[in-house]
Design an enzyme around this catalytic site. Structure first.
Site, PDB file in Angstrom:
ATOM      1  CB  ALA A  62      -0.673   0.076   0.921  1.00 41.44           C
ATOM      2  N   GLY A 104       0.412  -5.281   0.793  1.00 45.56           N
ATOM      3  CA  GLY A 104      -0.515  -4.664  -0.101  1.00 45.56           C
ATOM      4  C   GLY A 104       0.272  -5.368  -1.761  1.00 45.56           C
ATOM      5  CD  GLU A 119      -2.633  -7.611   2.986  1.00 44.31           C
ATOM      6  OE1 GLU A 119      -2.081  -6.536   2.205  1.00 44.31           O
ATOM      7  OE2 GLU A 119      -3.367  -8.005   3.200  1.00 44.31           O
ATOM      8  CD  GLU A 163       1.382  -5.941   5.285  1.00 46.82           C
ATOM      9  OE1 GLU A 163       2.023  -6.814   5.764  1.00 46.82           O
ATOM     10  OE2 GLU A 163       0.811  -5.919   4.436  1.00 46.82           O
TER      11      GLU A 163
HETATM   12  N1  3HC Z   1       4.667   3.438  -0.103  1.00 46.89           N
HETATM   13  C1  3HC Z   1       5.303   4.703  -0.455  1.00 46.89           C
HETATM   14  N2  3HC Z   1       6.132   4.834  -0.638  1.00 46.89           N
HETATM   15  C2  3HC Z   1       7.388   3.831  -0.901  1.00 46.89           C
HETATM   16  C3  3HC Z   1       6.727   2.794  -0.057  1.00 46.89           C
HETATM   17  C4  3HC Z   1       5.480   2.302   0.229  1.00 46.89           C
HETATM   18  N3  3HC Z   1       4.951   1.195  -0.068  1.00 46.89           N
HETATM   19  N4  3HC Z   1       8.115   1.509  -0.671  1.00 46.89           N
HETATM   20  C5  3HC Z   1       9.016   2.440  -1.195  1.00 46.89           C
HETATM   21  N5  3HC Z   1       8.205   3.257  -1.070  1.00 46.89           N
HETATM   22  C6  3HC Z   1       9.232   4.678  -1.587  1.00 46.89           C
HETATM   23  C7  3HC Z   1      10.502   5.057  -0.550  1.00 46.89           C
HETATM   24  O1  3HC Z   1       9.922   5.687   0.735  1.00 46.89           O
HETATM   25  C8  3HC Z   1      11.361   5.824  -1.005  1.00 46.89           C
HETATM   26  O2  3HC Z   1      11.434   7.154  -1.727  1.00 46.89           O
HETATM   27  P1  3HC Z   1      12.205   8.399  -1.656  1.00 46.89           P
HETATM   28  O3  3HC Z   1      13.251   8.122  -3.414  1.00 46.89           O
HETATM   29  O4  3HC Z   1      11.479   9.736  -1.943  1.00 46.89           O
HETATM   30  O5  3HC Z   1      12.859   8.446  -0.843  1.00 46.89           O
HETATM   31  C9  3HC Z   1      11.308   5.008  -2.963  1.00 46.89           C
HETATM   32  O6  3HC Z   1       9.736   4.275  -2.493  1.00 46.89           O
HETATM   33  C10 3HC Z   1      12.157   3.802  -3.136  1.00 46.89           C
HETATM   34  O7  3HC Z   1      12.440   3.040  -2.226  1.00 46.89           O
HETATM   35  P2  3HC Z   1      13.599   2.590  -1.043  1.00 46.89           P
HETATM   36  O8  3HC Z   1      14.491   3.490  -0.930  1.00 46.89           O
HETATM   37  O9  3HC Z   1      13.469   2.099   0.195  1.00 46.89           O
HETATM   38  O10 3HC Z   1      14.048   1.446  -2.515  1.00 46.89           O
HETATM   39  P3  3HC Z   1      14.810  -0.079  -1.943  1.00 46.89           P
HETATM   40  O11 3HC Z   1      15.251  -0.121  -3.534  1.00 46.89           O
HETATM   41  O12 3HC Z   1      15.987   0.124  -1.063  1.00 46.89           O
HETATM   42  O13 3HC Z   1      14.048  -0.168  -1.640  1.00 46.89           O
HETATM   43  C11 3HC Z   1      11.390  -1.825  -1.019  1.00 46.89           C
HETATM   44  C12 3HC Z   1      12.355  -0.765  -1.933  1.00 46.89           C
HETATM   45  C13 3HC Z   1      12.152  -2.987  -0.485  1.00 46.89           C
HETATM   46  C14 3HC Z   1       9.845  -2.033  -1.594  1.00 46.89           C
HETATM   47  C15 3HC Z   1      11.223  -0.629   0.027  1.00 46.89           C
HETATM   48  O14 3HC Z   1      11.271   0.245  -0.157  1.00 46.89           O
HETATM   49  C16 3HC Z   1      10.491  -1.371   1.285  1.00 46.89           C
HETATM   50  O15 3HC Z   1      10.784  -2.528   1.719  1.00 46.89           O
HETATM   51  N6  3HC Z   1       9.113  -0.401   1.200  1.00 46.89           N
HETATM   52  C17 3HC Z   1       8.294  -1.050   1.936  1.00 46.89           C
HETATM   53  C18 3HC Z   1       7.317  -2.067   1.622  1.00 46.89           C
HETATM   54  C19 3HC Z   1       6.549  -1.988   2.899  1.00 46.89           C
HETATM   55  O16 3HC Z   1       6.340  -1.752   4.029  1.00 46.89           O
HETATM   56  N7  3HC Z   1       5.284  -2.848   2.166  1.00 46.89           N
HETATM   57  C20 3HC Z   1       4.152  -2.343   3.371  1.00 46.89           C
HETATM   58  C21 3HC Z   1       2.913  -1.291   3.451  1.00 46.89           C
HETATM   59  S1  3HC Z   1       1.980  -1.521   4.138  1.00 46.89           S
HETATM   60  C22 3HC Z   1       0.584  -2.325   3.494  1.00 46.89           C
HETATM   61  O17 3HC Z   1       0.446  -2.676   2.458  1.00 46.89           O
HETATM   62  C23 3HC Z   1      -0.903  -2.381   4.483  1.00 46.89           C
HETATM   63  C24 3HC Z   1      -1.729  -4.039   3.285  1.00 46.89           C
HETATM   64  O18 3HC Z   1      -1.794  -4.899   4.087  1.00 46.89           O
HETATM   65  C25 3HC Z   1      -3.263  -2.822   3.589  1.00 46.89           C
END
Ligand code: 3HC
Length: 707
Positions: free
Chosen positions: A73, A112, A115, A135
């Site tokens: 998400a 997500g 998911e 998450e």
């Molecule tokens: N939402 C919004 N922005 C995100 C994002 C997300 N889920 N994931 C990454 N970004 C952004 C980062 O903030 C970063 O922004 P910036 O360049 O402005 O600083 C850019 O994308 C690139 O991210 P990284 O620098 O972290 O790039 P990497 O290649 O090192 O890593 C990644 C990529 C493994 C995808 C890492 O960003 C990550 O772990 N992201 C989070 C993933 C996550 O936690 N997903 C679950 C979200 S909660 C959810 O899905 C709820 C659902 O169950 C309802």
């Protein structure tokens, strides 16, 4: 969430539908990581409806452009009003699709994103892909069916492992777990998806949706959940979302799918509302925000770092050498003493072997990394290094001598970095003819483990040199934070405040275990005195002894910690320090001998002990840190509150669910902190309690610090 302030370029339509033969292809293209924001959600539903209505399409395929499948998400939307369709609505629509839907996964399918894939009928992945539900790391739980569908594919025990750890699995492991149906070695996700679609078209049937499967969850022993709850109560008592994750997975095995999904939604919303979610998401963005140094444009040129030198093969130097070797960068490790070099190399090998024994490295990887570290007694071998990190004894004289030598030997353009934690980087730079190429790279012990790297910008450090060090930090997996020059830089300067208050509180009547308990109840992994025992009391004691012997007028008389060190109680390494330790154990046990030493010290100083409340300990330890942090901001040593937050999160175990020191301070209330700081200034006095002007201003204006 600092990133929110930035202008976002949203592609007009991040999801496209097109047909290839009789396969309907839904392509998500929302850089950088295809996060599922509102545009992606509504685009997915529209494309799905288009595909379902398209008589020419027998099978639908979801594939992503760019480096990754959907990474979850859109985190930036949390805490804001969300517009329909919600992610659970998108996923529910997929679940009832009347044509087979395939997810073709590359890069990372997270949260997500996974998911969405779980709600498809078939999942294929490239071999390099990683899949997970992270998450929990954001204080949440999978809120779009992940806690209900994952157990149906991999079984509830493995689902709990994955969701509680938040760690992704490889495509290979996903295949053996039953999480994906096929793994393809190489090629594009589109090709892999099209091949899977051809297979489905040939088969002609509509596979059962994951939500309808019960074979992996039937007959689950309820003891699984009792055991997980007990583990969490022991290991993560502070955290909110893990306990809800167990509830949600339990609902998957005890309730029909629709009721389980509704339960998951309620639990997800409770997590979304929790302050821990806000703290953890702040911590997520903080880690990324610190890489963008104010005043240092993103296009600042950087220098190529292909070979690194490390001077000093002690614990710190060895750890630093490992950081580079772990990232595949060749290292020349120099020490002037043959025994020191031998000891250093032996320690590096021991650490790698221990990691291999835990299964985290293969024997071949150990050898590859050892081969990247070249030990030598000759400084001459540093001549072609692109960067040299000095990690010698903490003495200005020694460091200046080393820097003079490096200046003579190293090629023009080589960056010279010092790992000093206390000395003036500008004075070290002044020993060279190239102060623009000198800066501090302050690693934290154990350097190969701790993620923090303070990148200390000297008065003359050039922008490309700073940019190179920041980029290198990321390359070696560290969180690099740019700071200015002052005694202790940012992290240790703040730590010093907590240490001083902890000592003073014990002198006044608290016990070390009471101080430590307040800090661990706050969420620090270790209290101040347990940390002292871990680091070794002898280190500080020797420095204080040197200063006393040298007649330093600011050196203080030996305190009770010094007396413990004089008695050979150095901490964990001697099984006795502020606490005693049973042999082989790290559990601190209060020791009457230490109580007697403290009481004797109070008598000597004429202090009548008084009861000290837990609240006073909390205020004095933590508010002193906030006051110092505000002074650091005033002086420009740290550019932004987020820099201080990241330093304490990644270098000192500040509880990530509290967001960071200053994020927490804003939640605690700056008015309350400012009032207490002024009260302690009146009562205790001393420059340390002198209130920060910035703190007082923010408190008076009712605005968060730094805004
Ligand atoms: N939402 C919004 N922005 C995100 C994002 C997300 N889920 N994931 C990454 N970004 C952004 C980062 O903030 C970063 O922004 P910036 O360049 O402005 O600083 C850019 O994308 C690139 O991210 P990284 O620098 O972290 O790039 P990497 O290649 O090192 O890593 C990644 C990529 C493994 C995808 C890492 O960003 C990550 O772990 N992201 C989070 C993933 C996550 O936690 N997903 C679950 C979200 S909660 C959810 O899905 C709820 C659902 O169950 C309802």
């Amino acid at each position: 969430m600092p990133s929110q302030a930035q202008t976002e370029v949203v592609p007009s339509n991040p999801v496209q539908y097109a047909r290839q033969g009789n396969i309907g292809v839904i392509t998500v293209d929302y850089p950088p990581v295809n996060a599922i924001g509102h545009g992606v959600r509504s685009g997915l539903v529209a494309a799905l409806e288009a595909g379902l209505a398209d008589d020419g399409a027998g099978v639908l395929l979801i594939v992503c452009a760019g480096r990754s499948f959907m990474a979850g998400a859109d985190i930036r939307e949390f805490g804001k009003p969300s517009a329909p369709p919600t992610l659970p609505e998108v996923v529910a629509r997929l679940d009832t699709a009347t044509k087979p839907v395939i997810a073709a996964i590359h890069g990372t399918a997270l949260g997500g994103g996974l998911e969405v894939a779980l709600a498809c009928h078939v999942r294929v992945a490239l071999k390099s892909a990683r899949l997970g539900l992270p998450e929990v790391k954001l204080g949440l739980l999978p809120g779009a069916g992940g806690t209900q569908r994952l157990p149906r594919l991999v079984g509830p025990a493995k689902a709990l492992d994955m969701i509680l750890s938040g760690d992704p699995v490889s495509a290979g492991e996903a295949l053996s777990l039953g999480l994906v149906d096929a793994v393809e070695d190489g090629g594009s996700p589109m090709d892999a998806g099209l091949r899977a679609a051809e297979r489905l078209l040939a088969d002609g049937s509509l596979p059962q949706p994951v939500s309808a499967r019960t074979d992996r969850i039937a007959g689950t022993d309820p003891a699984l959940f009792t055991a997980r709850r007990a583990e969490l109560a022991r290991g993560q008592p502070h955290l909110f979302s893990p306990h809800r994750i167990v509830d949600a997975v339990e609902a998957a095995v005890t309730l029909p799918f629709a009721e389980g999904a509704a339960r998951e939604r309620d639990l997800f919303l409770a997590c979304l509302d929790s302050p821990q979610r806000a703290g953890l998401i702040h911590a997520f963005f903080a880690e990324r925000e610190v890489a963008k140094v104010p005043g240092l444009p993103a296009d600042t040129p950087t220098r190529d770092i292909r070979k690194v030198g490390v001077v000093g093969a002690g614990t710190m130097g060895g750890g630093i050498a490992m950081c580079f070797a772990n990232a595949g960068i060749p290292v020349v490790l120099v020490d002037s003493a043959p025994e020191g070099l031998e000891r250093g190399i032996a320690a590096i090998r021991r650490t790698y072997d221990a990691t291999a024994r835990k299964g985290r490295l293969t024997a071949a990887q150990v050898e590859e990394r050892m081969a990247l570290i070249h030990p030598t007694l000759s400084y001459g071998e540093l001549a072609d290094a692109d960067l040299v990190v000095e990690a010698a004894f903490e003495s200005m004289e020694i460091k200046q001598t080393i820097f003079r030598t490096l200046d003579e030997i190293c090629k023009p353009g080589a960056i010279l970095a010092t790992n000093t934690s206390t000395l003036d980087v500008d004075a070290i730079a002044a020993a060279t003819g190239r102060p623009q190429d000198v800066l501090g790279m302050h690693f934290f012990s154990p350097a190969n483990v701790m993620r923090l790297l303070e990148v200390v910008r000297g008065a003359k450090t050039s922008a490309p040199v700073l940019a190179t060090a920041m980029a290198l930090a990321r390359r070696i997996g560290k969180v690099g934070v740019a700071v200015g020059v002052c005694h202790g830089f940012v992290g240790n300067r703040i730590l010093h405040q907590r240490g001083r208050e902890s000592m003073a509180l014990v002198e006044e009547g608290a016990s070390p275990e009471q101080v430590d308990r307040v800090l661990t109840e706050f969420g620090f992994p270790l209290g101040h005195f347990s940390m002292t025992d871990l680091a070794g009391i002898d280190v500080g004691w020797r420095i204080r002894e040197e200063r006393r012997k040298a007649g330093d007028p600011e050196a203080q008389a030996p305190d009770w910690l010094d007396i413990l060190a004089e008695r050979g109680r150095y901490g964990q390494k001697t099984s006795a320090g502020v606490y005693r330790y049973d042999s082989g154990s790290r559990t601190p046990i209060p020791d009457p001998e230490v109580t007697a030493v403290i009481e004797e010290d109070r008598r000597r100083r004429g202090i009548a002990p008084r009861p000290v409340s837990n609240e006073e300990i909390r205020e004095r330890c933590l508010y002193a840190m906030v006051n110092e942090a505000a002074k650091i901001l005033e002086e420009g040593i740290a550019a932004r509150p987020v820099d201080i937050d990241a330093i304490w999160l990644h270098g000192y175990g500040f509880p990530s669910w509290r967001g960071g020191l200053l994020f927490w301070a804003n939640q605690e209330g700056l008015g309350r902190i400012a009032e207490a700081v002024q009260r302690y200034h009146r009562g205790i006095g001393g420059p340390q309690w002198h209130p920060s002007a910035l703190l007082l201003q923010c408190a008076a204006a009712g605005r968060p610090i730094g805004c």
